[in-house]
Design a protein around this motif. Structure first.
Motif, PDB file in Angstrom:
ATOM      1  N   VAL A  15       0.861  -1.177   0.000  1.00 14.38           N
ATOM      2  CA  VAL A  15       0.000   0.000   0.000  1.00 14.38           C
ATOM      3  C   VAL A  15       0.898   1.228   0.000  1.00 14.38           C
ATOM      4  O   VAL A  15       1.668   1.446   0.934  1.00 14.38           O
ATOM      5  N   GLU A  16       0.799   2.017  -1.066  1.00 12.45           N
ATOM      6  CA  GLU A  16       1.601   3.241  -1.183  1.00 12.45           C
ATOM      7  C   GLU A  16       0.669   4.434  -1.028  1.00 12.45           C
ATOM      8  O   GLU A  16      -0.336   4.536  -1.741  1.00 12.45           O
ATOM      9  N   TYR A  17       0.976   5.324  -0.104  1.00 13.74           N
ATOM     10  CA  TYR A  17       0.084   6.446   0.136  1.00 13.74           C
ATOM     11  C   TYR A  17       0.847   7.669   0.629  1.00 13.74           C
ATOM     12  O   TYR A  17       2.001   7.578   1.026  1.00 13.74           O
ATOM     13  N   VAL A  18       0.184   8.780   0.565  1.00 15.80           N
ATOM     14  CA  VAL A  18       0.712  10.138   0.799  1.00 15.80           C
ATOM     15  C   VAL A  18       1.641  10.519  -0.354  1.00 15.80           C
ATOM     16  O   VAL A  18       1.251  11.232  -1.273  1.00 15.80           O
ATOM     17  N   SER A  19       2.887  10.031  -0.323  1.00 14.41           N
ATOM     18  CA  SER A  19       3.833  10.234  -1.435  1.00 14.41           C
ATOM     19  C   SER A  19       3.821  11.658  -1.974  1.00 14.41           C
ATOM     20  O   SER A  19       3.939  11.891  -3.174  1.00 14.41           O
ATOM     21  N   ALA A  20       3.657  12.635  -1.069  1.00 10.24           N
ATOM     22  CA  ALA A  20       3.657  14.034  -1.482  1.00 10.24           C
ATOM     23  C   ALA A  20       5.069  14.483  -1.826  1.00 10.24           C
ATOM     24  O   ALA A  20       6.037  14.064  -1.186  1.00 10.24           O
ATOM     25  N   CYS A  56      -0.633  -4.326  -5.785  1.00 10.86           N
ATOM     26  CA  CYS A  56      -0.142  -2.995  -5.445  1.00 10.86           C
ATOM     27  C   CYS A  56      -1.338  -2.055  -5.373  1.00 10.86           C
ATOM     28  O   CYS A  56      -2.105  -1.932  -6.335  1.00 10.86           O
ATOM     29  N   ILE A  57      -1.487  -1.384  -4.244  1.00 10.88           N
ATOM     30  CA  ILE A  57      -2.581  -0.440  -4.032  1.00 10.88           C
ATOM     31  C   ILE A  57      -1.982   0.952  -3.881  1.00 10.88           C
ATOM     32  O   ILE A  57      -1.155   1.185  -2.997  1.00 10.88           O
ATOM     33  N   ASP A  58      -2.382   1.869  -4.738  1.00 10.16           N
ATOM     34  CA  ASP A  58      -1.917   3.248  -4.673  1.00 10.16           C
ATOM     35  C   ASP A  58      -3.058   4.139  -4.204  1.00 10.16           C
ATOM     36  O   ASP A  58      -4.187   4.021  -4.689  1.00 10.16           O
ATOM     37  N   VAL A  59      -2.776   5.017  -3.263  1.00 11.36           N
ATOM     38  CA  VAL A  59      -3.764   5.986  -2.775  1.00 11.36           C
ATOM     39  C   VAL A  59      -3.415   7.334  -3.392  1.00 11.36           C
ATOM     40  O   VAL A  59      -2.372   7.909  -3.083  1.00 11.36           O
ATOM     41  N   TRP A  60      -4.288   7.821  -4.261  1.00 18.63           N
ATOM     42  CA  TRP A  60      -4.028   9.048  -5.024  1.00 18.63           C
ATOM     43  C   TRP A  60      -5.118  10.079  -4.794  1.00 18.63           C
ATOM     44  O   TRP A  60      -6.257   9.745  -4.468  1.00 18.63           O
ATOM     45  N   GLY A  61      -4.775  11.341  -5.040  1.00 13.69           N
ATOM     46  CA  GLY A  61      -5.765  12.396  -5.044  1.00 13.69           C
ATOM     47  C   GLY A  61      -6.728  12.197  -6.204  1.00 13.69           C
ATOM     48  O   GLY A  61      -6.354  11.669  -7.261  1.00 13.69           O
ATOM     49  N   ALA A  62      -7.979  12.623  -6.022  1.00 11.67           N
ATOM     50  CA  ALA A  62      -9.008  12.403  -7.044  1.00 11.67           C
ATOM     51  C   ALA A  62      -8.676  13.097  -8.354  1.00 11.67           C
ATOM     52  O   ALA A  62      -9.163  12.697  -9.424  1.00 11.67           O
ATOM     53  N   ASP A  63      -7.819  14.132  -8.304  1.00 11.92           N
ATOM     54  CA  ASP A  63      -7.444  14.819  -9.542  1.00 11.92           C
ATOM     55  C   ASP A  63      -6.561  13.941 -10.425  1.00 11.92           C
ATOM     56  O   ASP A  63      -6.301  14.299 -11.584  1.00 11.92           O
ATOM     57  N   HIS A  64      -6.128  12.800  -9.931  1.00 11.60           N
ATOM     58  CA  HIS A  64      -5.323  11.871 -10.727  1.00 11.60           C
ATOM     59  C   HIS A  64      -6.157  10.750 -11.355  1.00 11.60           C
ATOM     60  O   HIS A  64      -5.594   9.780 -11.868  1.00 11.60           O
ATOM     61  N   HIS A  65      -7.473  10.887 -11.326  1.00  9.76           N
ATOM     62  CA  HIS A  65      -8.320   9.789 -11.824  1.00  9.76           C
ATOM     63  C   HIS A  65      -8.034   9.455 -13.284  1.00  9.76           C
ATOM     64  O   HIS A  65      -8.112   8.305 -13.704  1.00  9.76           O
ATOM     65  N   GLY A 109       3.356  -7.484 -17.606  1.00 10.99           N
ATOM     66  CA  GLY A 109       3.049  -8.905 -17.495  1.00 10.99           C
ATOM     67  C   GLY A 109       2.153  -9.266 -16.336  1.00 10.99           C
ATOM     68  O   GLY A 109       2.032 -10.452 -15.987  1.00 10.99           O
ATOM     69  N   ARG A 110       1.494  -8.254 -15.733  1.00 13.97           N
ATOM     70  CA  ARG A 110       0.604  -8.503 -14.602  1.00 13.97           C
ATOM     71  C   ARG A 110      -0.854  -8.344 -15.032  1.00 13.97           C
ATOM     72  O   ARG A 110      -1.158  -7.636 -15.986  1.00 13.97           O
ATOM     73  N   ARG A 111      -1.757  -8.987 -14.288  1.00 22.74           N
ATOM     74  CA  ARG A 111      -3.181  -8.802 -14.547  1.00 22.74           C
ATOM     75  C   ARG A 111      -3.576  -7.378 -14.171  1.00 22.74           C
ATOM     76  O   ARG A 111      -2.986  -6.760 -13.278  1.00 22.74           O
ATOM     77  N   ALA A 112      -4.607  -6.876 -14.834  1.00 21.32           N
ATOM     78  CA  ALA A 112      -5.062  -5.522 -14.547  1.00 21.32           C
ATOM     79  C   ALA A 112      -5.461  -5.366 -13.088  1.00 21.32           C
ATOM     80  O   ALA A 112      -5.236  -4.310 -12.474  1.00 21.32           O
ATOM     81  N   ASP A 113      -6.051  -6.416 -12.483  1.00 22.45           N
ATOM     82  CA  ASP A 113      -6.503  -6.300 -11.097  1.00 22.45           C
ATOM     83  C   ASP A 113      -5.379  -6.465 -10.081  1.00 22.45           C
ATOM     84  O   ASP A 113      -5.624  -6.425  -8.869  1.00 22.45           O
ATOM     85  N   ALA A 114      -4.149  -6.622 -10.544  1.00 26.90           N
ATOM     86  CA  ALA A 114      -3.003  -6.642  -9.628  1.00 26.90           C
ATOM     87  C   ALA A 114      -2.601  -5.223  -9.232  1.00 26.90           C
ATOM     88  O   ALA A 114      -1.668  -5.029  -8.450  1.00 26.90           O
ATOM     89  N   PHE A 115      -3.312  -4.242  -9.789  1.00 24.23           N
ATOM     90  CA  PHE A 115      -3.069  -2.831  -9.491  1.00 24.23           C
ATOM     91  C   PHE A 115      -4.408  -2.175  -9.178  1.00 24.23           C
ATOM     92  O   PHE A 115      -5.341  -2.239  -9.968  1.00 24.23           O
ATOM     93  N   GLN A 116      -4.514  -1.595  -7.988  1.00 18.96           N
ATOM     94  CA  GLN A 116      -5.746  -0.931  -7.585  1.00 18.96           C
ATOM     95  C   GLN A 116      -5.431   0.479  -7.099  1.00 18.96           C
ATOM     96  O   GLN A 116      -4.378   0.716  -6.490  1.00 18.96           O
TER      97      GLN A 116
END
Length: 551
Positions: free
Chosen positions: A120-125, A328-337, A351-358
């Protein structure tokens, strides 16, 4: 959880006895009207064609089998076109109290995610300024989500991606350099697109106090680099201090600059080219993201040779998967949608499935005072930074309110309300439920009332509608935790706690515990109160909020 598991296993056995296969579309869930039972299933309707009989006839057979499964079942009835409504006995529910008390702080935890390694990756400001309240909401969501994932059995690791390379870092260095020269009585203009906050001026004055005018005698390039390092070190130190105060954990701090210097970005781009997924056009290097559903291809390296952020992000995620993470779960600001589809395309290219990234998106926070929205600014008297909000309302209130709504919904944060010690304040409302029970327990000890024996005889006294409603709510807690983990939604926990606290306050006002006039009933109710307090504590922990014993 116990009820759902028991009914699923019983129904599955009954279906097998009919020579049928359990269908994927079969559901077991609470009916909309609790007068129709505790749980309902559509299994008979889904299986009717396979069984070759009318749904209600099959439902009747399955209901009869459920009734024979033991004293835990109070009834099983056929309703409507073929629903099976099941009611559990009071004895079944009463045992939940013993289960909660026996499991203690582990109650609600499970093994649903066992064997899955998650990052889980988050903040990352960017370390170009202090954390603002938007970062604070992302920090609370990321940290709480990690706690929930771990409770659900996942192996979860936390990470902060440090954007310490590229144009923004250079702008920070040049901005501090300009203020430094001004502090040394030299004329200097701030970069047109540089950082103009008061904190830049403070950093420059601190640098003058530390080194005097020594930088004036170095080359422009060296001076800017020194200012940049000075700024990053101090800003990052402030970010880490704020996050520690906010009870937010990051096990790994990963440097973007390390990716560039190690050659990982260049190596990743070559791999994409070798795989035919990146191509040269008009002097630039492009990623063929349209092959994976993106609306257009994306630039990786500009015609002037400068790498885009996207190029570094692809290399960064390649590194994540190389470290063995399944998800891998990334927490992003909504402006990055809009960035999500291209990043998901890159993950598939790796080479990863699409659902391996959320991605969990974090919407804006509006600060209110006296019902009026406040201007977002870091000027004195305007609350915009996370540190200022924590100082104003405290970590508990800030975390709870950040987690009180779905993360991609905007949030109004009423600073005056969050400082009130009243039932209108949601965090106070929940914490007071815990403190209320702790006060009751203290009085019980003073009076010598013991509630240690969790026998069926004592628990059988918990037979009022409010007793059973509270117990059924406790039984739902493990399901709430697993659901929050599966959907990456920490707000499910805060919703649950508000509901449970409401039931507790209602119970407290309606049913005396220590003064009920019956020693065995007092013991039973005290056991129930202790189990409620335990679940409130467990839930608040998942939100990163304390459970005070007195308020």
């Amino acid at each position: 959880m116990r009820a759902h598991t028991f009914l699923h296993e019983t129904l599955e056995s009954a279906v097998a006895e009919q020579g049928l296969q359990w269908p994927d579309k079969a559901k077991i869930e609470p009916p909309r009207d609790k007068g129709h039972g505790d749980l309902a299933s559509n299994a008979a309707m889904v299986l009717a064609k396979q069984a070759g009989m009318p749904p209600r006839d099959l439902a009747a057979k399955l209901a009869d089998r459920i009734k024979q499964s033991g004293p835990m079942i109070a009834g099983a009835e056929v309703a409507g076109p073929g629903f099976i409504n099941v009611s559990f006995s009071n004895e079944f529910w009463q045992q939940t109290v013993a289960e909660v008390l026996d499991q203690g702080k582990s109650y609600g935890s499970g093994r649903w995610g066992e064997g899955t390694k998650v990052q889980v990756e988050y903040v990352s400001a960017n370390p170009t300024g202090p954390l603002h309240i938007g970062h604070g909401r992302g920090a609370a969501v990321g940290d709480s989500l990690t706690r929930i994932l771990r409770a659900a059995g996942y192996e979860a690791e936390t990470e902060y991606y440090l954007n310490d390379a590229g144009r923004q870092m250079n702008l920070l260095g040049r901005s501090i350099w300009a203020r430094y020269k001004q502090a040394c009585d030299r004329e200097a203009d701030l970069p047109e697109d540089g950082y103009k906050g008061a904190y830049i001026l403070e950093l420059a004055h601190e640098l003058v106090q530390e080194q005097g005018d020594a930088l004036l005698f170095r080359s422009e390039e060296e001076a800017v680099a020194a200012c940049r390092k000075w700024g990053v070190d101090r800003i990052l130190g402030g970010i880490k201090a704020d996050l520690e105060t906010f009870r937010v954990e990051h096990q790994v701090w990963f440097s973007e600059q390390s990716l560039v210097q190690s050659g990982a970005v260049s190596a990743t781009l070559r791999e994409l080219q070798d795989a035919g997924l990146a191509y040269e056009q008009d002097g630039a290097l492009w990623f063929a993201s349209t092959r994976f559903g993106d609306d257009k291809d994306r630039v990786l390296r500009k015609s002037d040779g400068e790498l885009t952020y996207f190029a570094s992000d692809i290399a960064y995620h390649a590194d994540k998967y190389a470290r063995g993470f399944d998800l891998c779960i990334d927490v992003w600001g909504a402006d990055h949608h809009g960035y999500v589809p291209r990043m998901r395309a890159a993950v598939q290219a790796l080479g990863r499935r699409a659902d391996a990234f959320q991605v969990v998106l974090i919407q804006l926070v509006n600060l209110l005072r006296k019902g009026e929205q406040m201007t977002m600014s870091t000027r004195s008297g305007q609350f915009a930074t996370l540190a200022e909000v924590i100082s104003e309302v405290g970590t508990d209130a800030a975390r709870f309110i950040f987690l009180s709504r779905k993360s991609d919904s905007s949030l109004d944060m009423d600073l005056d309300l969050l400082k009130e010690q009243s039932m209108d304040n949601p965090v106070y409302y929940v914490q007071y439920a815990h403190a209320r029970i702790c006060s009751m327990q203290a009085k019980a000890e003073e009076r010598g009332v013991r509630a240690e024996q969790k026998s069926a005889q004592i628990l059988s006294r918990l037979d009022t509608e409010e007793d059973l409603d509270l117990i059924k709510s406790l039984e739902r807690f493990p399901d709430t935790v697993s659901g929050a983990a599966r959907t990456l939604s920490p707000h499910h926990i805060s919703f649950y706690l508000l509901d449970l606290a409401g039931m507790l306050h209602k119970y407290y006002n309606r049913h005396p515990v220590l003064n009920c006039g019956d020693e065995q009933l007092a013991q039973a109710r005290l056991l129930l109160m202790r189990s409620v307090a335990q679940v409130v504590r467990n839930g608040l922990y998942l939100l990163g909020v304390s459970a005070p014993e007195a308020m």
